[in-house]
Design a protein around this motif. Structure first.
Motif, short mmCIF file in Angstrom:
data_model
loop_
_atom_site.label_atom_id
_atom_site.label_comp_id
_atom_site.label_asym_id
_atom_site.label_seq_id
_atom_site.Cartn_x
_atom_site.Cartn_y
_atom_site.Cartn_z
N GLY A 159 0.82 -1.01 0.13
CA GLY A 159 -0.25 0.12 0.07
C GLY A 159 0.87 1.52 0.10
O GLY A 159 1.86 1.39 0.53
N LEU A 160 0.32 2.14 -0.84
CA LEU A 160 0.78 3.62 -0.81
C LEU A 160 0.19 4.76 -0.30
O LEU A 160 -0.97 4.68 -0.72
CB LEU A 160 1.35 3.85 -2.22
N GLY A 161 0.60 5.34 0.90
CA GLY A 161 -0.17 6.51 1.17
C GLY A 161 0.24 7.80 0.38
O GLY A 161 0.96 7.66 -0.77
N ARG A 162 -0.48 9.12 0.69
CA ARG A 162 -0.13 10.27 0.02
C ARG A 162 1.07 10.83 0.28
O ARG A 162 1.74 10.29 1.17
CB ARG A 162 -1.29 11.26 0.40
N ILE A 163 1.83 11.66 -0.59
CA ILE A 163 3.02 12.11 -0.57
C ILE A 163 2.85 13.50 -0.03
O ILE A 163 2.33 14.12 -0.54
CB ILE A 163 3.74 12.22 -1.86
#
Length: 473
Positions: A415-419
């Motif tokens: 999973g990738l969160g916001r930058i």
């Protein structure tokens, strides 16, 4: 005239029903072969059904919003000509299926039943399988006792066109010969079986000796049927007015079942790490300046993830339960990379086949193409199944992190969160850097935490120093 009835075809991957979204034709319309006649929503995607006949629409066997069953009448078309002139081999699809069901209830099919009708064997939307394949799928071995004797009896067959109706009666120990059919020529419908089951449920039971009074604990644990309230009515449990209440179907039902299965079957654990992606964003900007376009951030991360799976193959695997209860662990050569895509119909997971053979630009193009197809509801079964590892960019929803549920039966999901820009210590000094939180939920049966952490560290390091990582790929 000659009326031919087309049955809802096999939609692939064992799907047995579909919701009729809309008709694209009406009774009286002229239709051509392969002309789209309806849209149906399966548990996988929105599918256009083409017509196999040419002629004038006679009957539409369903309304928008209705659940349609595979191998049940879907549309009838007047193809012209006289009934008497129709060759035996070109009979109505409905008549053929009906007779096969009748024979299935009164005699044992010969094992070497020769068929002159040959088909491609492919499950083609709008055409189904060949006649021989349909007959093979309907064969049932006789059961012992009364059922076996009934098979050999010359009595008139029970008029049931749908095997699912037979199964419903069998699962509820209902003798289907006692059910009165309300369909054409006494055809037994699903509603007839359900009505018979409801009638049996309200029949008074014979008197039995008084049973001991249940203890309070037993009474509390007993299952209590709660009446279903309609919109505007009060809910029996909460007392609040009901805004809406409906049985889950289509994609929502599939998502619910998949999530429940994943939580029930997979002992998952989650690891996470904050990643400095400042250099990754700068590299992407330089690529865009020089080439006019650049891979998406998710495509770049996916390329690193695929490389990481080659180093930690346990995460690109599957656990299957054997018939004897044992567990089989299967590892794959190559990666089919799934990615979560939010659509108006719910969350779906298209997958890029052979993702290990694609570079970042090619992955980005495939992500865009499949996401577009999925949002239009036109993704096929092959597009939405067969993934071995999934990546989920929940940062698009403006959140930092999430312990995602594994896409069953896979072994892990990244999973990738916001930058976001944050103060970050770089070489002993505080600087403003672009930070992304990355998580990995994994099946603890396929590996220990060290393997999961090793994979995460590899991907995180590649994101932090993408030039060095890409040089080694």
């Amino acid at each position: 005239m000659s009326i031919k009835t087309f049955l809802l075809p096999d939609l692939g991957e064992g799907l047995t029903e579909a919701e009729l979204v809309r008709w694209m034709v009406a009774a009286g319309d002229v239709v051509a072969v392969d002309q789209p006649i309806a849209e149906v929503e399966t548990a996988k995607s929105l599918v256009e059904i083409p017509c196999p006949f040419e002629g004038v629409v006679s009957t539409l066997h369903g309304d928008a919003g209705q659940m349609m069953l595979v191998d049940e009448p879907f549309i009838s078309v007047n193809t012209g000509g006289e009934d008497a002139a129709v060759p035996a081999g070109e009979e109505s699809e409905r008549a053929q299926s009906y007779r096969e069901e009748e024979r299935a209830g009164t005699q044992v099919p010969a094992e070497d039943d020769a068929e002159s009708d040959e088909g491609s064997g492919n499950v083609l939307i709008g055409y189904g399988t060949s006649s021989a394949q349909r007959k093979t799928s309907r064969r049932r071995k006789p059961r012992s006792g009364v059922a076996s004797a009934a098979v050999q009896a010359p009595a008139e067959a029970v008029r049931v066109i749908n095997p699912l109706v037979r199964k419903l009666a069998r699962d509820n120990a209902l003798d289907i010969t006692t059910v009165k059919g309300t369909g054409p020529e006494g055809l037994i419908l699903r509603t007839d079986v359900e009505a018979a089951l409801s009638a049996d449920a309200v029949q008074p039971e014979p008197a039995t000796p008084a049973a001991p009074m249940p203890t309070p604990a037993a009474s509390a644990s007993a299952s209590v049927a709660v009446p279903v309230a309609q919109a505007g009515e009060a809910d029996a449990k909460t007392g609040l007015p009901v805004a809406s209440s409906q049985v889950l179907s289509g994609v929502r039902k599939t998502i619910a079942n998949a999530m429940s299965t994943s939580r029930r079957e997979i002992p998952e654990a989650t690891v996470w790490v904050d990643v400095d992606v400042t250099k990754l964003l700068k590299l992407r900007s330089k690529i865009k300046e020089s080439d006019g376009q650049a891979p998406s951030v998710m495509a770049l991360v996916a390329r690193f993830a695929v490389a990481g799976l080659q180093r930690f193959p346990e995460l690109n695997s599957r656990i299957d339960v054997e018939a004897d209860g044992g567990l089989r662990h299967t590892l794959f050569e190559g990666v089919n990379l799934g990615f979560a895509a939010q659509t108006d119909r719910g969350l779906v997971v298209p997958n890029v086949r052979d993702a290990h053979k694609l570079n970042a630009k090619e992955l980005s193009a495939e992500f865009a193409r499949l996401a577009s197809v999925a949002r239009e509801g036109k993704a096929g079964v092959a597009d939405l199944s067969g993934s071995t590892f999934t990546i989920n960019n929940y940062g698009v929803f403006n959140v930092d992190g999430s312990a995602a549920i594994i896409n069953y039966p896979e072994a892990a999901i990244l999973g990738l969160g916001r930058i976001v820009e944050k103060p970050w210590v770089v070489n002993g000094k505080i600087k403003v850097r672009s930070i992304c939180e990355m998580t990995l939920s994994f099946d603890h049966r396929v590996c220990d935490g060290g393997t999961a952490a090793g994979f995460m560290r590899y991907v995180a390091d590649a994101m932090t120093d993408p030039k060095a990582a890409l040089a080694s790929l």
